[in-house]
Enzyme design. Structure first.
Site, mmCIF file in Angstrom:
data_model
loop_
_atom_site.group_PDB
_atom_site.id
_atom_site.type_symbol
_atom_site.label_atom_id
_atom_site.label_comp_id
_atom_site.label_asym_id
_atom_site.label_seq_id
_atom_site.Cartn_x
_atom_site.Cartn_y
_atom_site.Cartn_z
ATOM 1 N N SER A 142 -3.004 7.679 6.807
ATOM 2 C CA SER A 142 -3.426 8.981 6.296
ATOM 3 C C SER A 142 -2.668 10.062 7.038
ATOM 4 C CB SER A 142 -4.935 9.155 6.524
ATOM 5 O OG SER A 142 -5.339 10.497 6.316
ATOM 6 N N TYR A 155 -12.602 8.936 11.771
ATOM 7 C CA TYR A 155 -11.533 8.631 10.822
ATOM 8 C C TYR A 155 -10.168 8.865 11.459
ATOM 9 C CZ TYR A 155 -8.990 8.606 6.353
ATOM 10 O OH TYR A 155 -8.131 8.317 5.327
ATOM 11 N N LYS A 159 -7.159 6.108 12.114
ATOM 12 C CA LYS A 159 -5.845 6.214 11.488
ATOM 13 C C LYS A 159 -4.736 6.440 12.518
ATOM 14 C CE LYS A 159 -7.166 5.497 7.262
ATOM 15 N NZ LYS A 159 -6.765 4.266 6.534
#
Length: 250
Positions: A142, A155, A159
């Site tokens: 991402s 998150y 990532k």
């Protein structure tokens, strides 16, 4: 070799292939000539996706599996047969303020986004090394693997770890002719991002941060996956293709 035939003769396994970006990647790989194995927890979704690919003249089969079930995924690798390309797409996001994130949410995000990716890759790579024919791993990361954002601490952590793992594996697996790369999309319009993008304030702020002025579409991402998976990217490993409309250029 044309892009349309760039994956001919290669078996490509795509995780999280039931919907959204994963389903689009599976279709694109099939259009590129690959024999595609769609993997997801939802048997109904991937069976439907595989049927659509076959109806369009491609080759596809569906194998239901929760990628966090490591023994089941290891068995799936043997069931699927020789795998030339692994696309690690399964992932999740639970946005919360950092001070509200509890162990349960942290573990849910890291378990799917990092732990399962790590060990799924390990299972496939072991088989690739045994075959001795090399291969390609494409990790769906991402833009949040390159920058930070509020309410996305777990998150972002997962990532950023995927980006670091991609580089480490590229170095370690290069001698086996196994290439490892990542793609780092911005917000792509899918069912996973729909709840965030439904917030007018969030949507306006996001579009303001993207110089090209629009969200990503599935088809903006799939071409990069097909390219990195195939022989046209034969000297590319350990890199991240950022598909963000300029979001991280600020």
């Amino acid at each position: 070799m044309t892009v349309a035939a760039s994956l001919t003769g290669l078996t490509t396994l795509v995780t999280g292939a039931g919907r959204g970006l994963g389903a689009g990647i599976a279709r694109a790989c099939a259009a590129g000539g690959a024999d595609v194995v769609l993997v997801s927890r939802s048997a109904e979704e991937i069976e439907r996706g595989a049927a659509e690919i076959r109806a369009a003249g491609g080759r596809a089969r569906a194998i239901a599996c929760d990628v966090t079930d490591l023994p089941r995924f290891a068995a799936l690798v043997a069931e699927a047969g020789p795998i030339d390309v692994l696309v690690n797409n399964a992932g999740t996001n639970v946005p919360q303020p950092f001070t509200d994130v509890g162990p349960e949410i942290f573990d849910r995000v890291l378990d799917l986004n990092l732990r399962s990716l790590y060990f799924a890759t390990q299972a496939v790579v072991r088989a690739m090394i045994e075959r001795g024919r090399g291969g390609s791993i494409v990790n769906v990361s991402s833009q949040m693997g390159h920058v930070g954002a509020p309410n996305r601490s777990a998150y972002c952590a997962s990532k950023h770890a995927v980006e670091g793992l991609t580089k480490a594996l590229a170095v370690e697996l290069g001698p086996h002719r196994i290439r490892v790369n990542s793609i780092a999309p911005t917000y792509v319009e899918t069912s996973m991002t729909a709840p965030f993008l439904a917030d007018p304030g969030f949507l306006a702020d996001t579009l303001h941060r993207i110089p090209l002025g629009r969200l990503g579409r599935v088809e903006d991402v799939t071409g990069a996956v097909v390219f990195l998976a195939g022989p046209g990217a034969g000297l590319i490993t350990g890199t991240s293709v950022v598909i963000d409309g300029g979001y991280t250029a600020h």
